[in-house]
Design a protein around this motif. Structure first.
Motif, PDB file in Angstrom:
ATOM      1  N   LEU A   1       0.779  -1.107  -0.159  1.00 41.13           N
ATOM      2  CA  LEU A   1       0.052   0.058  -0.014  1.00 41.13           C
ATOM      3  C   LEU A   1       0.895   1.054  -0.033  1.00 41.13           C
ATOM      4  O   LEU A   1       0.705   2.215  -0.745  1.00 41.13           O
ATOM      5  N   LYS A   2       1.869   1.454   0.681  1.00 43.02           N
ATOM      6  CA  LYS A   2       2.655   2.404   0.728  1.00 43.02           C
ATOM      7  C   LYS A   2       3.319   2.492  -0.507  1.00 43.02           C
ATOM      8  O   LYS A   2       3.331   3.759  -0.933  1.00 43.02           O
ATOM      9  N   GLN A   3       3.863   1.712  -1.253  1.00 45.45           N
ATOM     10  CA  GLN A   3       4.360   1.735  -2.684  1.00 45.45           C
ATOM     11  C   GLN A   3       3.638   2.068  -3.630  1.00 45.45           C
ATOM     12  O   GLN A   3       3.532   3.108  -4.362  1.00 45.45           O
ATOM     13  N   HIS A   4       2.131   1.519  -3.399  1.00 46.52           N
ATOM     14  CA  HIS A   4       0.813   1.896  -4.320  1.00 46.52           C
ATOM     15  C   HIS A   4       0.701   3.342  -4.153  1.00 46.52           C
ATOM     16  O   HIS A   4       0.572   4.162  -5.239  1.00 46.52           O
ATOM     17  N   LEU A   5       0.715   3.861  -3.025  1.00 48.13           N
ATOM     18  CA  LEU A   5       0.163   5.104  -2.700  1.00 48.13           C
ATOM     19  C   LEU A   5       1.210   6.037  -3.240  1.00 48.13           C
ATOM     20  O   LEU A   5       0.957   7.395  -3.611  1.00 48.13           O
ATOM     21  N   SER A   6       2.431   5.775  -3.488  1.00 49.10           N
ATOM     22  CA  SER A   6       3.491   6.874  -3.616  1.00 49.10           C
ATOM     23  C   SER A   6       3.469   6.724  -5.262  1.00 49.10           C
ATOM     24  O   SER A   6       3.850   7.935  -5.793  1.00 49.10           O
ATOM     25  N   THR A   7       2.679   6.192  -6.057  1.00 49.79           N
ATOM     26  CA  THR A   7       2.521   6.255  -7.470  1.00 49.79           C
ATOM     27  C   THR A   7       1.184   7.019  -7.929  1.00 49.79           C
ATOM     28  O   THR A   7       1.153   7.384  -9.016  1.00 49.79           O
ATOM     29  N   LEU A   8       0.304   7.412  -6.774  1.00 48.57           N
ATOM     30  CA  LEU A   8      -0.813   8.181  -7.131  1.00 48.57           C
ATOM     31  C   LEU A   8      -0.622   9.675  -6.422  1.00 48.57           C
ATOM     32  O   LEU A   8       0.350  10.044  -6.129  1.00 48.57           O
TER      33      LEU A   8
END
Length: 164
Positions: free
Chosen positions: A38-45
């Motif tokens: 989730l942390k990595q995913h949020l960094s792409t948003l």
């Protein structure tokens, strides 16, 4: 509003009460790995972070949040609240009402850590159709909600973990 709905990690089968069930070792690892994802995913948003986290008062949900928070290097500590409304016996309509309040307050992203059957009921209520997501332990669904209708952007099932 970006809404992330997460079912708690794998929990013990037996305890003094349903509320007191702890995560298993496997469930703790699931939650931590999903937190990393989730942390990595949020960094792409564009949102890049979570504004608010709603956590069930049940032990397994709180332990799931704490594992996710570890993956976020404890940056979520001051953003979470324990809410009685998201136990397994909660009501999706109440959750939607609260999400409307948060949206009006300017909250742009929320993580809900809860249980079956409520996680599926929330998705169905927001999506306006039958819930298409299988919420295995630690699964996360992301919905984009404009206050009226939502779109399911993705869901991430927990990874298979091999314990030694």
């Amino acid at each position: 509003m970006n809404i992330f709905i997460m079912r708690h990690g794998e929990a013990e089968v037996m305890a003094n009460s349903d509320k007191a069930r702890h995560l298993t070792v496997y469930g703790s690892k699931q939650a931590f790995l999903q937190g990393q994802w989730l942390k990595q995913h949020l960094s792409t948003l564009v949102i890049n972070s979570l504004d608010r986290i709603l956590v069930s008062p049940y032990v397994r949900a709180q332990e799931t949040f704490h594992q996710v928070n570890q993956a976020f290097d404890l940056e979520l500590e001051n953003k979470f609240e324990i809410w009685e409304g998201i136990t397994p016996y909660g009501h999706a309509h109440s959750v939607i009402d609260y999400l409307e309040v948060l949206k009006d307050e300017g909250v742009k992203s929320v993580l809900i850590v809860s249980h079956l059957p409520l996680v599926g009921e929330i998705v169905a209520e927001l999506y306006g159709k039958r819930n298409p997501i299988s919420f295995y332990p630690a699964t996360i669904a992301q919905l984009l909600w404009d206050g009226n209708k939502s779109e399911i952007l993705m869901h991430q099932a927990s990874p298979v973990i091999y314990l030694k």
